[in-house]
Scaffold this motif. Structure first.
Motif, PDB file in Angstrom:
ATOM      1  N   SER A   7      21.998  11.061 -12.916  1.00 40.07           N
ATOM      2  CA  SER A   7      22.283   9.982 -11.975  1.00 40.07           C
ATOM      3  C   SER A   7      21.766  10.343 -10.589  1.00 40.07           C
ATOM      4  CB  SER A   7      23.787   9.710 -11.906  1.00 40.07           C
ATOM      5  OG  SER A   7      24.284   9.322 -13.171  1.00 40.07           O
ATOM      6  N   PRO A   8      20.819   9.582 -10.069  1.00 41.91           N
ATOM      7  CA  PRO A   8      20.297   9.881  -8.730  1.00 41.91           C
ATOM      8  C   PRO A   8      21.312   9.579  -7.641  1.00 41.91           C
ATOM      9  CG  PRO A   8      19.404   7.813  -9.522  1.00 41.91           C
ATOM     10  CD  PRO A   8      20.179   8.400 -10.668  1.00 41.91           C
ATOM     11  N   ILE A   9      21.175  10.265  -6.534  1.00 40.56           N
ATOM     12  CA  ILE A   9      21.976  10.002  -5.346  1.00 40.56           C
ATOM     13  C   ILE A   9      21.175   9.063  -4.452  1.00 40.56           C
ATOM     14  CG2 ILE A   9      23.069  11.026  -3.327  1.00 40.56           C
ATOM     15  CD1 ILE A   9      23.269  13.637  -4.945  1.00 40.56           C
ATOM     16  N   ILE A  10      21.760   7.939  -4.084  1.00 39.37           N
ATOM     17  CA  ILE A  10      21.053   6.930  -3.296  1.00 39.37           C
ATOM     18  C   ILE A  10      21.694   6.841  -1.920  1.00 39.37           C
ATOM     19  CG2 ILE A  10      20.378   4.507  -3.124  1.00 39.37           C
ATOM     20  CD1 ILE A  10      20.524   4.371  -6.168  1.00 39.37           C
ATOM     21  N   ILE A  11      20.884   7.051  -0.889  1.00 42.24           N
ATOM     22  CA  ILE A  11      21.336   6.932   0.496  1.00 42.24           C
ATOM     23  C   ILE A  11      20.554   5.790   1.138  1.00 42.24           C
ATOM     24  CG2 ILE A  11      21.572   8.082   2.729  1.00 42.24           C
ATOM     25  CD1 ILE A  11      21.482  10.756   1.214  1.00 42.24           C
ATOM     26  N   THR A  12      21.253   4.744   1.507  1.00 41.24           N
ATOM     27  CA  THR A  12      20.587   3.589   2.114  1.00 41.24           C
ATOM     28  C   THR A  12      20.385   3.835   3.603  1.00 41.24           C
ATOM     29  OG1 THR A  12      21.512   2.065   0.486  1.00 41.24           O
ATOM     30  CG2 THR A  12      20.734   1.115   2.565  1.00 41.24           C
ATOM     31  N   LEU A  13      19.134   3.821   4.020  1.00 39.72           N
ATOM     32  CA  LEU A  13      18.796   4.012   5.430  1.00 39.72           C
ATOM     33  C   LEU A  13      18.912   2.705   6.209  1.00 39.72           C
ATOM     34  CD1 LEU A  13      15.702   6.315   4.876  1.00 39.72           C
ATOM     35  CD2 LEU A  13      17.996   7.015   5.588  1.00 39.72           C
ATOM     36  N   CYS A  14      18.475   1.616   5.640  1.00 33.55           N
ATOM     37  CA  CYS A  14      18.660   0.298   6.259  1.00 33.55           C
ATOM     38  C   CYS A  14      18.714  -0.746   5.163  1.00 33.55           C
ATOM     39  CB  CYS A  14      17.574  -0.010   7.281  1.00 33.55           C
ATOM     40  SG  CYS A  14      15.962  -0.408   6.584  1.00 33.55           S
ATOM     41  N   GLU A  15      19.568  -1.747   5.345  1.00 35.56           N
ATOM     42  CA  GLU A  15      19.665  -2.837   4.394  1.00 35.56           C
ATOM     43  C   GLU A  15      18.511  -3.815   4.615  1.00 35.56           C
ATOM     44  OE1 GLU A  15      21.127  -3.312   1.797  1.00 35.56           O
ATOM     45  OE2 GLU A  15      22.901  -2.015   1.769  1.00 35.56           O
TER      46      GLU A  15
END
Length: 225
Positions: free
Chosen positions: A174-182
């Motif tokens: 399962s990858p780790i997802i970090i949203t920088l901007c929506e």
């Protein structure tokens, strides 16, 4: 008798689609007519174009071809394709037959563009990176852009069965997802970045490009941090 259905224009093929039809005893085929009871009519949905087989259960969900509702599952339709759906109604008492058709044009994802970082390498929490996309084309504007970091968790393990234990690395599923901007209409985003999970020195950035009907395309690129 008249069969009628709610009219659609362009639809997103990646989402579930619901069509509603009704049969009435009115001679008018206006789509604005109020629906009447369908209990005395036999209904049948069909599709005469787009190479769609409505008899395939993987496409038709939670409904049948003889209901007033026709429900198509996600990805049942192909992008950039025209489909004509027909609802046929047969009056149980008289055998009178009527039909109505509607045409659906499916949306196509943004295409032909690219995304990258400037600079392509730098220091964590220090260097300002410009993440940007360019050249994306789509008929349904405005386009919107989202930028995310995609990390894969790395687990270090050691072999204890030898006198000189050897370290090894494994990755999680399962990858780790970090949203920088929506999603926003600006095609670039300026930001500093965190260091990647050791032992990697590479961050993977995923850019998602969406049109006004929510069809999306994805572009990934790497940054050495």
């Amino acid at each position: 008798d008249t069969a009628a259905a709610s009219n659609l224009n362009r639809v997103n093929p990646t989402g579930r689609l619901v069509f509603e039809g009704f049969a009435s005893n009115s001679s008018s085929n206006s789509l604005q007519s109020q629906p009447m009871l369908t209990t005395h009519h036999e209904l049948q949905w069909s599709c005469s174009s787009g190479n769609l087989n409505l008899s395939d259960p993987q496409y038709v969900k939670s409904s049948s071809l003889t209901n007033s509702f026709l429900v198509l599952g996600s990805n049942a339709l192909k992008p950039a394709t025209t489909y004509t759906f027909t609802l046929t109604a047969i009056a149980a008492a008289t055998g009178a037959r009527g039909n109505a058709s509607l045409t659906v044009v499916t949306n196509e994802s943004p295409a032909l563009g690219s995304c990258a970082s400037s600079p392509g390498y730098g220091e964590a929490l220090s260097t300002t990176f410009r993440l940007s996309c360019s050249g994306w084309n789509d008929a349904d504007t405005p386009l919107r852009y989202r930028f995310q970091i995609i990390e894969t968790a790395v687990v270090k393990s050691a072999s204890l069965t030898s006198s000189s234990p050897n370290s090894s690395y494994s990755t999680s599923s399962s990858p780790i997802i970090i949203t920088l901007c929506e999603f926003r209409e600006l095609s670039f985003f300026d930001t500093t970045l965190v260091a990647p999970i050791p032992p990697s020195t590479i961050l993977t950035i995923r850019a998602t490009i969406a049109d006004s009907l929510d069809a999306t395309a994805i572009s990934t690129f790497s940054i050495n941090v």
